[in-house]
Design a protein around this motif. Structure first.
Motif, short mmCIF file in Angstrom:
data_model
loop_
_atom_site.label_atom_id
_atom_site.label_comp_id
_atom_site.label_asym_id
_atom_site.label_seq_id
_atom_site.Cartn_x
_atom_site.Cartn_y
_atom_site.Cartn_z
N LEU A 145 -17.98 -11.92 -0.49
CA LEU A 145 -16.91 -12.01 0.50
C LEU A 145 -16.22 -10.66 0.61
N PHE A 146 -16.12 -10.15 1.84
CA PHE A 146 -15.47 -8.87 2.10
C PHE A 146 -14.12 -9.11 2.76
N PHE A 147 -13.10 -8.38 2.31
CA PHE A 147 -11.77 -8.44 2.90
C PHE A 147 -11.37 -7.05 3.37
N ASP A 148 -11.02 -6.92 4.64
CA ASP A 148 -10.56 -5.64 5.18
C ASP A 148 -9.04 -5.69 5.36
N GLU A 149 -8.32 -5.23 4.34
CA GLU A 149 -6.85 -5.22 4.35
C GLU A 149 -6.30 -6.58 4.82
N PRO A 150 -6.59 -7.64 4.08
CA PRO A 150 -6.27 -9.00 4.54
C PRO A 150 -4.79 -9.31 4.69
N THR A 151 -3.90 -8.46 4.15
CA THR A 151 -2.46 -8.76 4.24
C THR A 151 -1.70 -7.76 5.12
N SER A 152 -2.40 -6.80 5.73
CA SER A 152 -1.69 -5.73 6.44
C SER A 152 -0.95 -6.22 7.67
N ALA A 153 -1.36 -7.36 8.24
CA ALA A 153 -0.69 -7.88 9.44
C ALA A 153 0.37 -8.92 9.11
N LEU A 154 0.66 -9.09 7.82
CA LEU A 154 1.57 -10.15 7.39
C LEU A 154 2.86 -9.58 6.82
N ASP A 155 3.95 -10.37 6.95
CA ASP A 155 5.19 -9.94 6.32
C ASP A 155 5.11 -10.23 4.81
N PRO A 156 6.00 -9.66 4.01
CA PRO A 156 5.89 -9.76 2.55
C PRO A 156 5.81 -11.19 2.02
N GLU A 157 6.55 -12.10 2.64
CA GLU A 157 6.55 -13.48 2.15
C GLU A 157 5.17 -14.12 2.31
N LEU A 158 4.52 -13.88 3.46
CA LEU A 158 3.21 -14.46 3.72
C LEU A 158 2.11 -13.73 2.96
N THR A 159 2.34 -12.45 2.65
CA THR A 159 1.37 -11.68 1.88
C THR A 159 1.08 -12.37 0.55
N GLY A 160 2.12 -12.87 -0.11
CA GLY A 160 1.94 -13.55 -1.39
C GLY A 160 1.01 -14.75 -1.31
N GLU A 161 1.08 -15.48 -0.19
CA GLU A 161 0.20 -16.64 0.01
C GLU A 161 -1.26 -16.23 -0.05
N ILE A 178 -12.72 -5.87 -1.73
CA ILE A 178 -11.43 -5.97 -1.06
C ILE A 178 -10.88 -4.58 -0.76
N VAL A 179 -10.73 -4.27 0.51
CA VAL A 179 -9.99 -3.07 0.91
C VAL A 179 -8.52 -3.46 0.98
N THR A 180 -7.68 -2.81 0.21
CA THR A 180 -6.29 -3.25 0.13
C THR A 180 -5.33 -2.10 -0.12
N HIS A 181 -4.08 -2.28 0.34
CA HIS A 181 -2.99 -1.37 0.02
C HIS A 181 -2.06 -1.98 -1.02
N GLU A 182 -2.41 -3.15 -1.53
CA GLU A 182 -1.58 -3.83 -2.53
C GLU A 182 -2.00 -3.37 -3.92
#
Length: 227
Positions: A145-161, A178-182
């Motif tokens: 499974l590949f993830f391309d910055e899966p939380t970059s379009a989300l606000d901090p509260e939803l990022t945690g989900e 996982i490509v991520t900035h987290e």
């Protein structure tokens, strides 16, 4: 043999060399996070591996199926949640409709969305849409499974989900890239981390090795994140 092997991968857009001799591998059950500044080539690397871009040279050896989760969800707005998830397994993989629908409902329950199968993307929050896109990818029974910055379009509260969903998949030994900035997430969930800058791999290894690296560029990058 590794589940995924990338050897000497190169990619340019005109005169702009985006990937310069990239090599790494991913073992079955491993979680690899790719970190680095914007423009370092992370997303292009993922797009080459998943056939959304063609590489100029090098090898990508992968014998299996994959799922891809985009940063902007990429759900079909005119399709219900169920149709978004079930369409590809039925049409592309030619699987039995009842079996696919049962699998989709299992995944929706796993994502905490069992009551949303008849909803449309516009009726969901960003976090819910991203969980649908993860369920859609999982319904293809991917080997990786590949993830391309899966939380970059989300606000901090939803990022945690979403990060929790990925952590749960890691606990189930799902092979993931996982490509991520987290940064804290990458450090905690990954078996291996690649740090890219300027189209090259500057550091790669176990999280404790990469995050304690003496490499000047690595320290500069992490310093900006932890300021």
């Amino acid at each position: 043999m590794s589940l995924l092997e990338v050897k000497n991968l190169k990619k340019s857009f005109g005169d702009n060399v985006v990937l310069k001799d990239i090599s790494f591998n991913v073992e079955k059950g491993e979680v690899l996070s790719i970190i680095g500044p914007s423009g370092s080539g992370k997303s292009t690397l993922l797009r080459c591996i998943t056939d959304l871009e063609s590489e100029d040279s090098g090898e990508i050896n992968f014998d299996g199926t994959f799922g891809l989760v985009f940063q902007n969800f990429n759900l079909f707005p005119h399709h219900s949640v169920m149709k978004n998830i079930a369409n590809a397994p039925i049409r592309v993989q030619k699987r039995n409709k009842d079996e696919v629908y049962a699998h989709a409902r299992y995944l929706l329950k796993k994502m905490g969305l069992e009551d949303k199968e008849d909803f449309y993307p516009s009726e969901l929050s960003g976090g819910q849409q991203q969980r649908v896109s993860i369920a859609r990818a999982l319904c293809m029974n991917p080997d990786i499974l590949f993830f391309d910055e899966p939380t970059s379009a989300l606000d901090p509260e939803l990022t945690g989900e979403i990060l929790q969903v990925i952590k749960d998949l890691a606990a189930e030994n799902m092979t993931m890239v996982i490509v991520t900035h987290e940064m804290n997430f990458a450090r905690n969930v990954s078996d291996k981390i690649i740090f890219m800058d300027g189209g090259v791999i500057v550091e790669q290894g176990a999280p404790e090795e990469v995050f304690s690296s003496d490499n000047k560029r690595m320290k500069e990058f992490l310093g900006k994140f932890y300021e």
